[in-house]
Design a protein around this motif. Structure first.
Motif, PDB file in Angstrom:
ATOM      1  N   GLN A 166      11.402  -1.138  10.332  1.00 42.07           N
ATOM      2  CA  GLN A 166      11.665  -0.556   9.033  1.00 42.07           C
ATOM      3  C   GLN A 166      13.081   0.017   8.976  1.00 42.07           C
ATOM      4  OE1 GLN A 166       8.332   1.714   7.838  1.00 42.07           O
ATOM      5  NE2 GLN A 166       9.155   2.201   5.826  1.00 42.07           N
TER       6      GLN A 166
ATOM      7  N   GLY B  81       7.829   5.584   6.916  1.00 40.34           N
ATOM      8  CA  GLY B  81       9.156   5.495   6.330  1.00 40.34           C
ATOM      9  C   GLY B  81       9.227   6.120   4.945  1.00 40.34           C
ATOM     10  N   GLY B  82       8.278   5.786   4.105  1.00 44.52           N
ATOM     11  CA  GLY B  82       8.303   6.310   2.748  1.00 44.52           C
ATOM     12  C   GLY B  82       8.084   7.808   2.714  1.00 44.52           C
ATOM     13  N   GLN B  83       7.221   8.281   3.604  1.00 43.43           N
ATOM     14  CA  GLN B  83       6.995   9.727   3.671  1.00 43.43           C
ATOM     15  C   GLN B  83       8.279  10.444   4.062  1.00 43.43           C
ATOM     16  OE1 GLN B  83       3.868   9.526   6.588  1.00 43.43           O
ATOM     17  NE2 GLN B  83       2.214   9.589   5.073  1.00 43.43           N
TER      18      GLN B  83
ATOM     19  N   ASN C  70       2.777   4.801   0.692  1.00 44.49           N
ATOM     20  CA  ASN C  70       3.452   5.321   1.871  1.00 44.49           C
ATOM     21  C   ASN C  70       2.444   6.016   2.756  1.00 44.49           C
ATOM     22  OD1 ASN C  70       6.061   6.109  -0.366  1.00 44.49           O
ATOM     23  ND2 ASN C  70       6.140   4.537   1.201  1.00 44.49           N
TER      24      ASN C  70
ATOM     25  N   GLU D 193      14.449   3.391  -1.619  1.00 44.23           N
ATOM     26  CA  GLU D 193      14.196   2.418  -0.559  1.00 44.23           C
ATOM     27  C   GLU D 193      12.948   2.797   0.225  1.00 44.23           C
ATOM     28  OE1 GLU D 193      17.830   1.367   1.593  1.00 44.23           O
ATOM     29  OE2 GLU D 193      16.607   1.428   3.406  1.00 44.23           O
ATOM     30  N   GLY D 194      11.991   1.931   0.285  1.00 45.20           N
ATOM     31  CA  GLY D 194      10.802   2.173   1.098  1.00 45.20           C
ATOM     32  C   GLY D 194       9.763   3.048   0.432  1.00 45.20           C
ATOM     33  N   ILE D 195       9.946   3.374  -0.840  1.00 50.54           N
ATOM     34  CA  ILE D 195       8.972   4.241  -1.496  1.00 50.54           C
ATOM     35  C   ILE D 195       8.066   3.415  -2.401  1.00 50.54           C
ATOM     36  CG2 ILE D 195       8.731   6.134  -3.142  1.00 50.54           C
ATOM     37  CD1 ILE D 195      11.009   7.501  -1.905  1.00 50.54           C
ATOM     38  N   GLN D 196       6.818   3.784  -2.409  1.00 51.59           N
ATOM     39  CA  GLN D 196       5.833   3.022  -3.192  1.00 51.59           C
ATOM     40  C   GLN D 196       6.150   3.106  -4.690  1.00 51.59           C
ATOM     41  OE1 GLN D 196       2.827   5.994  -1.732  1.00 51.59           O
ATOM     42  NE2 GLN D 196       1.915   5.536  -3.722  1.00 51.59           N
ATOM     43  N   PRO D 197       5.816   2.058  -5.457  1.00 54.13           N
ATOM     44  CA  PRO D 197       6.255   1.957  -6.850  1.00 54.13           C
ATOM     45  C   PRO D 197       5.930   3.168  -7.710  1.00 54.13           C
ATOM     46  CG  PRO D 197       5.260  -0.091  -6.149  1.00 54.13           C
ATOM     47  CD  PRO D 197       5.095   0.861  -5.019  1.00 54.13           C
ATOM     48  N   ASN D 198       4.715   3.694  -7.618  1.00 54.20           N
ATOM     49  CA  ASN D 198       4.411   4.793  -8.530  1.00 54.20           C
ATOM     50  C   ASN D 198       5.213   6.042  -8.218  1.00 54.20           C
ATOM     51  OD1 ASN D 198       2.964   5.093  -6.211  1.00 54.20           O
ATOM     52  ND2 ASN D 198       1.017   5.643  -7.192  1.00 54.20           N
TER      53      ASN D 198
ATOM     54  N   ALA E 174       8.695   5.724  -9.668  1.00 53.21           N
ATOM     55  CA  ALA E 174       8.693   6.092 -11.080  1.00 53.21           C
ATOM     56  C   ALA E 174       8.789   7.600 -11.244  1.00 53.21           C
ATOM     57  CB  ALA E 174       7.424   5.566 -11.748  1.00 53.21           C
TER      58      ALA E 174
ATOM     59  N   ALA F 213      14.606  -4.209   1.965  1.00 46.84           N
ATOM     60  CA  ALA F 213      14.972  -2.878   1.489  1.00 46.84           C
ATOM     61  C   ALA F 213      16.485  -2.741   1.564  1.00 46.84           C
ATOM     62  CB  ALA F 213      14.302  -1.817   2.354  1.00 46.84           C
TER      63      ALA F 213
ATOM     64  N   ALA G 100       4.274   2.053 -14.268  1.00 49.06           N
ATOM     65  CA  ALA G 100       5.047   1.050 -13.553  1.00 49.06           C
ATOM     66  C   ALA G 100       4.410  -0.313 -13.717  1.00 49.06           C
ATOM     67  CB  ALA G 100       5.143   1.419 -12.074  1.00 49.06           C
TER      68      ALA G 100
ATOM     69  N   HIS H  90       7.654  -2.951  -0.589  1.00 53.64           N
ATOM     70  CA  HIS H  90       7.289  -2.157  -1.757  1.00 53.64           C
ATOM     71  C   HIS H  90       7.897  -2.741  -3.030  1.00 53.64           C
ATOM     72  CE1 HIS H  90       5.240   1.042   0.299  1.00 53.64           C
ATOM     73  NE2 HIS H  90       6.249   1.218   1.127  1.00 53.64           N
TER      74      HIS H  90
ATOM     75  N   TYR I 186      -1.307   2.949  -6.162  1.00 56.16           N
ATOM     76  CA  TYR I 186      -0.071   2.374  -5.668  1.00 56.16           C
ATOM     77  C   TYR I 186       0.927   2.043  -6.771  1.00 56.16           C
ATOM     78  CZ  TYR I 186       3.036  -0.671  -2.997  1.00 56.16           C
ATOM     79  OH  TYR I 186       4.111  -1.247  -2.404  1.00 56.16           O
ATOM     80  N   LEU I 187       0.495   1.193  -7.687  1.00 51.24           N
ATOM     81  CA  LEU I 187       1.466   0.704  -8.663  1.00 51.24           C
ATOM     82  C   LEU I 187       1.800   1.771  -9.695  1.00 51.24           C
ATOM     83  CD1 LEU I 187       0.036  -2.863  -9.178  1.00 51.24           C
ATOM     84  CD2 LEU I 187       2.048  -2.184  -7.889  1.00 51.24           C
ATOM     85  N   GLY I 188       0.805   2.563 -10.054  1.00 47.17           N
ATOM     86  CA  GLY I 188       1.006   3.517 -11.137  1.00 47.17           C
ATOM     87  C   GLY I 188       0.877   2.765 -12.445  1.00 47.17           C
TER      88      GLY I 188
ATOM     89  N   GLU J  87       9.483  -4.322   5.661  1.00 46.32           N
ATOM     90  CA  GLU J  87      10.430  -4.069   4.583  1.00 46.32           C
ATOM     91  C   GLU J  87      11.766  -4.752   4.827  1.00 46.32           C
ATOM     92  OE1 GLU J  87      10.416  -0.108   3.097  1.00 46.32           O
ATOM     93  OE2 GLU J  87       8.348   0.241   3.672  1.00 46.32           O
TER      94      GLU J  87
ATOM     95  N   GLY K  31       0.845  -1.193   0.000  1.00 43.25           N
ATOM     96  CA  GLY K  31       0.000   0.000   0.000  1.00 43.25           C
ATOM     97  C   GLY K  31       0.869   1.227   0.000  1.00 43.25           C
TER      98      GLY K  31
END
Ligand SMILES: Nc1ncnc2c1ncn2[C@@H]1O[C@H](COP(=O)(O)OP(=O)(O)OP(=O)(O)O)[C@@H](O)[C@H]1O
Ligand SMILES: Nc1ncnc2c1ncn2[C@@H]1O[C@H](COP(=O)(O)OP(=O)(O)OP(=O)(O)O)[C@@H](O)[C@H]1O
Ligand SMILES: NC(N)=O
Ligand SMILES: [Mg+2]
Ligand SMILES: [Mg+2]
Lengths: 252, 388, 369, 230, 295
Positions: A86, D134-136, A40, D160-165, D168, A172, A244, A200, A239-241, A169, A38
């Motif tokens: 994390q 973390g991603g934020q 961030n 590291e730790g960032i969502q896929p989109n 990109a 990572a 992507a 992720h 999420y995925l875009g 994670e 999901g």
């Protein structure tokens, strides 16, 4: 001998008015490897925090027959719930071996505690091999590289003999081969345990997930197999875009 | 071989084999009491210098050995033992607070060595190895109370530091008050070094006593008097009689806050007489014209001369002989003639009440006329039975 | 030297203790005058306190600035008994008759007439207080600088309390003039020597105990708690208990040291237990080397000895030298004197070894992360 | 833009880098790849000045910056995003950004454009950074580095730790900044796909030594994988 | 009634003094984690500055006012020197700063003794500050205490403004929270540390000037009050200025009230017990900043 799965009902976590986890229901069967993904800030880590007693939550979290909510962190840990963090959390001024030995020992009696460790316990030796740090047994954990620390954390879970593993994670910062190795290790571990992985890395997910739950804004957005979830337009949206998702789909 | 420190069990004899005789100076040179005790050491050194210039004692020059008691009572005990056992001094001069004296007392008694204690104190003590050259209670506190009574004061408030001297002094004051129709309207203590007197002064103010009897020691006096003045309390309306504020303390508090207040002592810088003229002149010449002399300094200075007189009378530095020779030894001190009372090892001293002036000096407003015989256990005062 | 480092640790420990015993029991009494030996006895009492601090602070990260309190509890318990014994059955100690407004012995003094009770109290009383305070404080996760300042305030409060109760505690004077010790006359140098030997033996014994604690799994766990208390929790331990053990053991040692100090020096007073002595205890440990086993002993003796020696030689200026010593060693030699040994050794060989342990990483994380 | 010459560096008595040479050309992206513990982060720490090299030099824009403190290097146009989602935890998200924008010409605009790049941060401006996910935090870290409008960006595993989109998007951003503004980038990355798509050159680091280098692009992937598995 | 009013004011003024001393600590300890035991000696330096100034400026009022900025500079400079020589080596081990600065404080006391003599010295206060203002009836309040209260309010406002309205506050906090990250974010960490220490120590100097109105001016004047001031910062919540403000006045009140009913000793002990009890409830002080990180 499976201890039963994880069963979450109506879990809610609120921070000063901000709802981080908003009524999540989740069931993970024993032997499953559930991936939790999901965006961030969706609430994945917070969910794990709630299960392990780090943050206050309402609703219900059962592991097997036991209700976990409301218990102290260390009591939950003793019920066989282990987690990683994390950002790696190790005892930086202890050696790799000592880190593992401590993780292995929560159930030791006072008498054992007051004696010196004479030999490397079997489970610790096994874990040292499994995480590839046997050669750095006597290195201070604080001086390990980032990825090595992640491995050590997993090793600590192994020796802790947790029945429910919550990994935040775990790969990572690891290289491709290291991810593979880690994934295979997880596969082995999961045989008689319940495993929840937050990740992720979609490659990793595709390789090792059995089931997937997608969280978004504190709620469950989608759930199912890897393919089902990847195909879900809502998941692609948040999420995925699209780009992507396409490119990864091509690679896969 | 041991480290060259020879000693015999139970009573170390002073080393007088050379052409000097060593004496110990035991004062706080650091810590909270240094503000008072350093000047006492200076006065002792002055006496030593004068005596040496005049040929020494029994033909030997005095070699002073100074140790720092560091405002810490157990350290006083350690240093006393060091002076006695390692340096093998013939006598020790020093200590200020009663607490430090209590700490060293067993050391001197055990080793049969001599201490000369130069500060006014609470009495009720008589160690065979201590000579008390400051006032005991009947030479300072009792005259102070008599003076208040004579001034028509009917009630007092007691303020003191939280240790032996003030607590014991106040016990005596209360006994006196009861017998003399004086009301004690309150009693408060502040830990040594305490500088927060808002509440205590507020209590004093609301009690509306005729006078305050002050047994605070050290720094606390500064804070107390600043607070006192700021609360609008004046010497005219509610005078404070202090027994531990001498010229040195007056100088550091400021006449702004003190003018008109009373003190009870045996000596002031303004005390008249040739002996004092000489003392004040010598002290200022050595330490600076702006440095005042005070009662404890004078008592310490006198102590050295008294010891010299006793030694010469005994013809020996040996402790028992010196003690034996002590009775009746006199010295023409800055405060006037003083005489050693061999039975109590205290001295006869003239009691004086003084008023603090705008110039920072204290001028005598009353004196006992002649030296008062020391009575550490107040045996001559019927109201004091049962105190000890 | 190389042979020594490669030696089996057990053998090395035995050798070390043998050497220590030789120095304390043979060399020191032969070389030192009675007065210097009695000073050494006093320093060794401080060393016992230091061993406990080394465990609690060096290993456990608990910067306890209130060890004087436990030292005092032990000391007062012992001194109360000795005063009562001096006074004889049915009598009150001399100071009470002098300053107290009391007609009879206060009830809380009475049990100390019993030697067994008093002896037990010297150790158990401080441990009990440490247990009570530690339970409250550690369970609520008061730590780092909070704990340090709080423990310091404890020392201040204890001193004020004692001073305020002159009639029953001797006030600022403390309990002085103690000259008997379970029937032995402390004025007699032979008995003084016996006291010295007892203290030295206790120190060696406690060192052995502490060595075992540090090398045990508990010792490792303690370091783990220092580094990351929360992480330990997730492994199923309760860190409050882990800290509590170290704190209580250190308190017991300080109490025992206080109890032994009384016959050695003949006085116990608030001046020995307040903020200043409590800080000096800790500085001794830092100067010697907080994380090493022998560091605290070395440091406590060195600091106390230096204080005596410097103030004897330079009565007017010794505080400069003492202050400078604290500053230089702590600021520039974080591992303390004990690390000099390691530095010398390293200069000769050069195998990589872990960086020196510096202690309070935990605080940095806590406040700064 | 950046030349790292024969740098030896390490911690305590252990040496991690053994004479590493890495060059980043103006406006180009250079990737450093390698296993865990190879010394990638150590290399970046030496480049920004958090670690003093024992030997060797760091040249930035032709100037020898080896002896300069980190903030002086930042003033000259270097920026660094450390590994591990670092932030100032007790400052709010906004304060984390303002801290860098303070007193900088065009700081306000730079802050705004950084937020444009990471719109998720807009809703979190008043939240303390220590509370972010973390991603934020990682997004915040990259945004913070961009506010200085650097000439050279040192990125240690930025995805590291960032969502896929969002990964990109970061990829897009890095490429466009490098293309448009002449930004140079030294990128440490485990995500091979991203690293090679973005990089003009790559270096493989192993046990503190550069064992292979080559031109970037997805075509390089097999070669890199081979270099990494040995 | 008059008694209660009097004690209320006493409580406020105890609080004001505590706060004045704690303000500097709120920076050096609260923000930078440095446990500076020599803070008391910086206070002493401020007081002696007042004394020295009066040797040339004889007007008590003028010299007092002039002393405030000069004492700030003198104590601040001492702080910078201390930071530069020692403290900056100790940021990775904050608890050690306590031990090192303890040594420094011993040396500074002896230095004062050697320069100014062991006995206390005296400064003359402007006459108006030795008097009191009547509030009608028997109630009056000391002008010196009012002056200090005013000074504290001024100092709190100035400090808050400096921290909130200029980038300085952010920078100070950032440097402590993550020194390396601050450096690589372009912040000259060394200068920020030194500036912070300058202000924190300078505030001690100002407190020293104020204390000449209330208490002794001597080598050990700083040692007694300093522990209470540290407690104020701790209980207020490290890094939280508003916490220190509230706690200082609360403790002042508590102490004044209990002392009135019992004794100074009992009041001090009760204040301590109250603090332990309070920390049971709020282990990180009145105001806390939580983060999600472990340890
Ligand atoms: N203590 C807290 N107070 C306020 N907000 C919080 C707190 N803890 C977490 N949050 C917020 O809750 C949300 C969920 O955070 P969480 O860490 O669970 O996200 P996540 O799904 O793990 O994200 P990531 O993939 O980036 O790790 C975030 O927006 C975060 O900022
Ligand atoms: N602070 C330190 N003290 C001592 N050794 C360290 C320290 N930091 C890193 N090391 C060691 O230096 C080596 C290189 O570490 P570095 O962090 O540069 O690796 P990396 O290539 O970035 O790995 P990763 O991909 O896991 O981040 C590792 O062996 C590590 O153990
Ligand atoms: N004897 C005194 N003043 O303590
Ligand atoms: Mg997360
Ligand atoms: Mg790295």
């Amino acid at each position: 001998m499976t201890a039963g799965g994880l069963s979450i009902r109506g879990l809610r976590v609120v921070f000063d008015g901000f709802v981080a986890v908003d009524g999540v229901d989740l069931d993970v069967a024993p032997g499953d490897i559930r991936f939790l993904i999901g965006p961030n800030g969706a609430g994945k880590t917070t969910l794990v925090d709630a299960v392990t007693g780090l943050v206050k939550a309402s609703g219900s979290v059962r592991f097997g027959e036991t209700e976990l909510l409301g218990r102290d962190v260390h009591r939950i840990a003793r019920l066989g719930v282990g987690r990683t963090f994390q950002t790696a959390a190790l005892f930086e001024e202890l050696t790799v071996l000592q880190n593992l030995d401590i993780a292995a020992g929560a159930g030791r009696g006072p008498w054992t505690m007051l004696r010196t460790r004479r030999a490397v316990p079997d489970d610790v030796a096994f874990a040292l091999e499994a995480i590839g740090l046997a050669g750095r047994r006597d290195t201070l954990a604080g001086t390990l590289a980032h990825g090595q620390k992640q491995w050590l954390e997993i090793g600590m879970l192994l020796v802790q003999n947790a029945r429910l593993l919550l990994l935040d994670e775990p790969v990572a910062g690891m290289s491709h081969e290291e991810r593979e190795a880690t994934g295979e290790l997880l596969g082995k571990i999961a045989a008689d345990r319940t495993v929840v992985v937050i990740e992720h890395d979609m490659d990793f997910l595709r390789r090792f997930a059995r089931t997937v739950t997608v969280l978004h804004a504190g709620k469950v957005l989608s759930e199912g197999t890897v393919a089902q979830v990847q195909a879900d337009p809502k998941v692609q949206e948040v999420y995925l875009g699209h780009a992507a998702a396409e490119s990864e789909a091509v690679e896969a | 071989a041991k480290t060259g420190e020879n000693e015999t069990a139970g009573g170390v004899t002073a080393d007088t084999s050379g052409d000097t005789v060593k004496v110990g100076l035991l004062n706080s040179l650091s810590g909270t009491m240094a503000i008072s005790e350093v000047t006492v050491r200076d006065a002792i050194l002055l006496a030593v210098e004068e005596i040496n210039a005049a040929g020494g004692v029994l033909g030997k020059k005095i070699e002073p050995i100074s140790e720092d008691g560091a405002s810490d009572w157990p350290t006083f005990a350690e240093k006393a033992e060091k002076l006695i056992k390692v340096d093998r001094v013939a006598a020790v001069f020093g200590c200020w607070t009663s607490a430090s004296r209590k700490a060293v007392k067993p050391v001197f008694e055990e080793n049969k060595a001599l201490l000369f204690y130069p500060v006014q104190y609470e009495g009720l003590e008589q160690s065979p190895y201590i000579f008390y050259t400051g006032a005991t209670t009947n030479q300072q506190i009792v005259p102070g109370l008599d003076y208040l009574k004579a001034q028509g004061k009917k009630s007092v408030y007691l303020v003191g530091s939280d240790y032996v001297f003030p607590r014991t002094a106040n016990k005596i004051i209360k006994a006196y008050a009861e017998a003399n129709g004086l009301k004690v309207l309150g009693e408060d203590y502040a830990p040594l070094g305490s500088t927060e007197f808002g509440t205590i002064v507020n209590k004093v103010k609301t009690a509306k006593a005729d006078a305050v009897f002050n047994t605070l020691n050290g720094d606390s006096n500064v804070a107390f008097f600043k607070e006192y003045k700021s609360a609008g309390l004046t010497a005219a309306a509610m005078p404070v009689v202090s027994v531990s504020i001498a010229e040195e303390e007056v100088k550091s508090i400021g006449t702004q806050y003190l003018a008109g207040q009373l003190t009870a002592w045996n000596y002031y810088q303004t005390t008249t007489g040739p002996a004092n003229d000489k003392f004040v002149k010598a002290y200022k010449a050595k330490y600076g014209a702006d440095k005042p002399t005070s009662d404890p300094m004078e008592a310490a200075y006198t102590a050295v001369y008294l010891w010299k007189a006793m030694v010469e009378k005994a013809g020996s530095f040996e402790v028992e002989k010196v003690k034996g020779a002590s009775d009746g030894v006199t010295f023409e001190a800055p405060e006037g003639l003083v005489t050693v009372d061999g039975a109590t090892q205290h001295i006869h001293k003239t009691a004086r009440i003084g008023k603090i002036g705008d110039d920072g000096l204290i001028t005598e407003v009353w004196n006992s006329g002649s030296p008062v015989k020391p009575d550490p256990y107040l045996k001559g005062y019927p109201w004091a039975t049962g105190l000890s | 030297m190389k042979a020594l480092t490669e030696m089996n640790p057990r053998l090395r420990a035995w050798l070390g203790f043998g050497l220590g015993a030789l120095v304390l029991f043979a060399a020191a009494p032969a070389l030192l005058s009675d007065f210097r030996l009695s000073l050494l006895a006093k320093y060794l009492c401080f060393a016992i306190v230091a061993v406990g601090i080394g465990l609690a602070w060096g290993r456990g990260g608990l910067l306890t600035l209130g060890q004087g309190v436990f030292f005092g509890l032990g000391g007062y318990a012992m001194a109360m008994h000795l005063k009562l014994a001096d006074a004889g059955p049915g009598n009150m100690p001399d100071f009470m008759e002098l300053y107290g407004q009391l007609d009879e012995l206060p009830a809380w003094w009475a049990p100390f007439a019993n030697p067994a009770f008093a002896l037990a109290a010297t150790v158990l009383l401080p441990m009990l207080v440490a247990f009570g305070l530690g339970t409250l404080v550690f369970r609520r996760r008061v730590r780092g600088a909070y704990f340090a300042i709080l423990s310091q305030a404890l020392a201040a409060a204890m001193v004020i309390l004692l001073i305020g109760q002159q009639g029953t505690t001797g006030g600022t004077n403390g309990l002085t003039d103690i000259d008997g010790f379970f029937g032995y006359d402390l004025d007699d140098p032979v008995n003084q020597r016996m006291v010295y030997f007892i203290i030295a033996a206790v120190l060696l014994g406690l060192l052995a105990l502490t060595r075992q604690l540090m090398r045990s799994r508990y010792g490792e766990l303690l370091v783990a708690v220092r580094d990351s208390e929360e992480r330990v929790r997730f492994l199923g331990y309760n860190p409050a208990n882990v800290k509590l053990v170290a704190y209580v053991v250190a308190a017991g040692m300080a109490g025992l040291a206080g109890a032994l100090f009384v016959p050695a020096v003949g006085i116990i007073s608030p001046a020995l237990i307040g903020i200043v002595p409590s800080i000096e205890f800790v500085i001794g440990v830092a100067v010697g080397g907080r994380a090493a086993l022998l560091g605290p002993v070395l440091g406590a003796v060195a600091v106390a000895w230096a204080k005596t020696a410097l103030s004897e030689r330079f009565p007017g200026t010794w505080t400069y030298l003492q202050g400078a010593m604290f500053v230089l060693v702590v600021a520039f030699l974080p591992g303390g004197l004990a690390s000099l040994w390691g530095m010398v050794r390293r200069r000769r060989e050069t195998p990589p070894a872990p960086a020196p342990v510096t202690g309070d990483q935990a605080l940095i994380k806590e406040v700064a992360v | 833009m950046l030349r790292i010459e024969k740098v030896h560096a390490g911690y305590g008595r252990s040496t991690v880098l053994h004479g590493v040479d890495v060059t980043v050309d103006d406006g180009s992206v250079t990737a450093v790849l390698g296993h865990n513990g190879a010394g990638k982060s150590t290399l970046l720490r030496a480049a920004i000045g958090l670690l003093k090299p024992r030997q060797g030099m760091v040249l930035f824009g032709g100037e020898d910056v080896t002896k300069l403190a980190p903030h002086e290097r930042v003033a000259r146009g270097m920026a660094y995003v450390p590994q591990g989602q670092q932030c100032f935890p007790h400052l709010t998200t906004l304060e984390n950004l303002q801290l860098v924008a303070d007193g900088r010409r065009g700081g306000k605009e730079a802050l705004a454009s950084a937020l444009d790049l990471f719109p998720a941060l807009n809703g979190l401006l008043r939240r303390r950074a220590g509370l972010l996910s973390g991603g934020q935090r990682q997004q915040l870290a990259i945004a913070r580095a961009l506010i200085t409008r650097p000439k050279l960006l040192l990125l240690d595993e930025p995805t590291e730790g960032i969502q896929p989109n969002v990964v990109a998007e970061i990829e897009q951003a890095v490429l466009s900044l490098a293309g448009r503004d002449g930004l140079s980038v030294l990128l440490v990355e485990q995500h091979l796909g991203f690293a090679l798509r973005a990089a003009h050159r790559y270096h493989v680091l192993e046990s503190g030594r550069v064992t292979s280098t080559g031109a970037g692009g997805t075509a390089a992937e097999p070669a890199v994988r081979a270099a990494l598995t040995v | 009634m008059t008694v209660i009013l009097g004690q209320l004011f006493t409580g406020v003024s105890i609080g004001a003094v505590l706060l004045l001393i704690a303000l500097g600590l709120a920076l050096t300890f609260g923000q930078m984690n440095v446990i500076n035991m020599a803070h008391g000696e910086f206070i002493m330096a401020g007081a002696y500055t007042t004394y020295v100034l009066q040797q040339t400026i004889t007007d008590a009022g003028v010299s007092l006012l002039v002393a405030i900025p000069i004492a700030f500079a003198v104590a601040g400079a001492m702080g910078v020197l201390l930071e530069w020589a020692l403290i900056r080596r100790l940021y990775t081990r904050p608890l050690d700063t306590l031990l090192v600065t303890w040594g420094v404080s011993l040396m500074l006391q002896q230095l004062a003794r050697d320069i100014f003599g062991a006995p206390n010295v005296q400064t003359k206060a402007p006459d108006i500050l030795t008097e009191s203002t009547s509030l009608g009836g028997d109630v009056s309040i000391a002008n010196s205490r009012l002056f200090i209260l005013g000074l504290v309010v001024l100092a709190v406002v100035a400090l808050t403004a400096a921290l909130k309205l200029t980038p300085l506050g952010r920078r100070i906090r950032a440097v402590v929270q993550n020194r390396d990250l601050a450096a690589v974010s372009g912040i000259p960490t060394g200068s920020v540390d030194r500036l912070t220490f300058f202000i924190g120590s300078g505030l001690a100097g100002v407190a020293g000037v104020a204390l000449t109105l209330l208490g002794p001016i001597g080598p050990t004047m700083g040692t007694n009050i300093i522990i209470d001031a540290f407690l104020v910062v701790v209980v207020g919540g490290i890094g939280q200025l508003k916490g220190s403000v509230i706690v200082a006045f609360t403790l002042g009140m508590l102490q004044a009230m209990v002392e009135y009913l019992t004794t100074l000793s009992v009041a001090k002990v009760i204040v301590f017990v109250a603090i332990v009890a309070f920390l049971q409830w709020r282990p990180q002080g009145l105001f806390t900043l939580r983060t999600r990180s472990l340890a």
